[in-house]
Design an enzyme around this catalytic site. Sequence first.
Site, short mmCIF file in Angstrom:
data_model
loop_
_atom_site.label_atom_id
_atom_site.label_comp_id
_atom_site.label_asym_id
_atom_site.label_seq_id
_atom_site.Cartn_x
_atom_site.Cartn_y
_atom_site.Cartn_z
N GLU A 165 0.80 -1.24 0.00
CA GLU A 165 0.00 0.00 0.00
C GLU A 165 0.83 1.28 0.00
OE1 GLU A 165 -2.73 -0.41 3.27
OE2 GLU A 165 -3.80 -2.07 2.32
N ASN A 206 2.16 -5.13 -3.22
CA ASN A 206 0.75 -5.39 -2.96
C ASN A 206 0.00 -4.10 -2.66
OD1 ASN A 206 -1.33 -7.44 -2.43
ND2 ASN A 206 -1.18 -6.85 -0.27
N HIS A 242 -10.48 -6.09 -2.14
CA HIS A 242 -11.54 -6.06 -1.12
C HIS A 242 -12.75 -5.39 -1.78
CE1 HIS A 242 -8.91 -7.41 2.05
NE2 HIS A 242 -8.02 -6.50 1.70
N GLU A 271 -6.18 -10.57 -1.59
CA GLU A 271 -6.99 -10.40 -0.38
C GLU A 271 -8.47 -10.32 -0.72
OE1 GLU A 271 -5.47 -7.26 2.14
OE2 GLU A 271 -3.39 -7.71 1.63
N ASP A 273 -12.26 -10.40 -1.00
CA ASP A 273 -13.51 -10.67 -0.29
C ASP A 273 -14.60 -9.83 -0.93
OD1 ASP A 273 -12.58 -8.27 0.92
OD2 ASP A 273 -12.00 -9.31 2.75
C1 XIL Z 1 -6.23 -6.46 8.19
C2 XIL Z 1 -6.52 -7.67 9.06
O1 XIL Z 1 -7.34 -8.56 8.36
C3 XIL Z 1 -7.15 -7.25 10.35
O2 XIL Z 1 -7.30 -8.37 11.22
C4 XIL Z 1 -6.32 -6.18 11.02
O3 XIL Z 1 -6.98 -5.73 12.17
C5 XIL Z 1 -6.08 -5.02 10.07
O4 XIL Z 1 -5.48 -5.51 8.89
N1 XIL Z 1 -4.95 -4.69 3.58
C6 XIL Z 1 -3.93 -5.48 4.03
C7 XIL Z 1 -4.13 -6.35 5.20
O5 XIL Z 1 -2.87 -5.54 3.38
O6 XIL Z 1 -2.97 -6.50 5.96
C8 XIL Z 1 -5.26 -5.87 6.08
O7 XIL Z 1 -5.49 -6.87 7.07
C9 XIL Z 1 -6.50 -5.60 5.25
C10 XIL Z 1 -6.23 -4.54 4.22
#
Ligand code: XIL
Length: 366
Positions: A165, A206, A242, A271, A273
């Site tokens: 990020e 990422n 996400h 990631e 979802d």
């Molecule tokens: C999130 C986790 O899932 C949570 O449990 C934590 O509280 C915060 O981080 N992008 C990412 C991940 O790269 O590391 C994040 O994970 C979600 C967004």
Amino acid sequence: MTADLLNSPPLLLLASAAASAVLALADSARAQTTAPDTLQHWAARRGLLIGVAVAPRPLRDDDAYRQLLAREFNIVTTENALKWQSIQPRPGEFTWDDADVIVAFATEHGMKFRSHCAVWHHALPDWVAALAADPPRMRQAMRDHIDAIGARYGGGMTYWDVVNEAMEDDGTLRDTPWLRGLGPDYIAEAFVAAHAAAPAVKLVYNDYGTEYPGPKSDAVYALVRDLLGRGVPVHAVGFQMHLLRGLGDAGPIKANFQRFAELGVQVHVTELDVAIQNLEGTPARKLERQADVYRRVMEICTRVEGVTVVQTWGLSDNHSWISWFTGKPDAALLFDETYQPKPAYHAVLDVLAHDGQGPRAGDSSR
Ligand code: XIL
């Protein structure tokens, strides 16, 4: 040749006895341990890794979680266990217990694992952020941290989200302690350090909100192209995905993934979802719409050859971060809270098992 074959869907392979033999050989270890109608079974036949982010607690104390994970998936990510705050909350004091649990599980079950993540602005202890005022010490801290992860897991991990990020939505570099302390080249420095610490590991940049072309994705593209041009070891780009509001037209995502692949990097969905809180309809209808989104994401992934890994951010709805993140109840993953497969699971399985229309099957329309 072998890689091409592994990227082909099973029906095509059946057409050639020779090809089947090669596949059987290449796949024999997995075929012996993989149940026939699982995500990983069909994914492996396409040369795809499919997995989830995992937490140490259910791995320690939840048999059903362990069994489902090992049955369906062939790669895991350390969700929080390898974030800076988790492993080095104080300078030089490393704690590996949680990450070890994940790595041991993956190793025991023949799964790959991805370490997440070395250089990020979240989960960053104050003592590290404060080092922005002292660049040489910050640089050393970054290298030491990366070295420690590489020394412990470099021999086992397949992928490593080295920088997470770093980009803003408008395509400028995010204002983080890393940028303030080390300047824009902190990204290259992190990758160079990670490669030195773990030479066999594929290194990943990422980020989120980059699946569609636009200022942010264009900036990541330019960044990666620049890094590659300078010989900096970057091997894959992770698209978090996400999806809080469903999915629009898939065409631009395919084209975007394709252009990254053409740079010579792997494309990973890291990631995934699909939140249901903003989808229309009854609860059952929301789950159908969610399944449709998963189906379309999976079709993109099976049809763009450069996509090599697809991972959701959690195994099941009771292990999802979405409710915490949005402050609203949700159910964003493939399995429900009792580990039953949802319509989304069946959609993903269906694509993996049957989608033969993509370039992996010789489609020229990509
Ligand atoms: C999130 C986790 O899932 C949570 O449990 C934590 O509280 C915060 O981080 N992008 C990412 C991940 O790269 O590391 C994040 O994970 C979600 C967004």
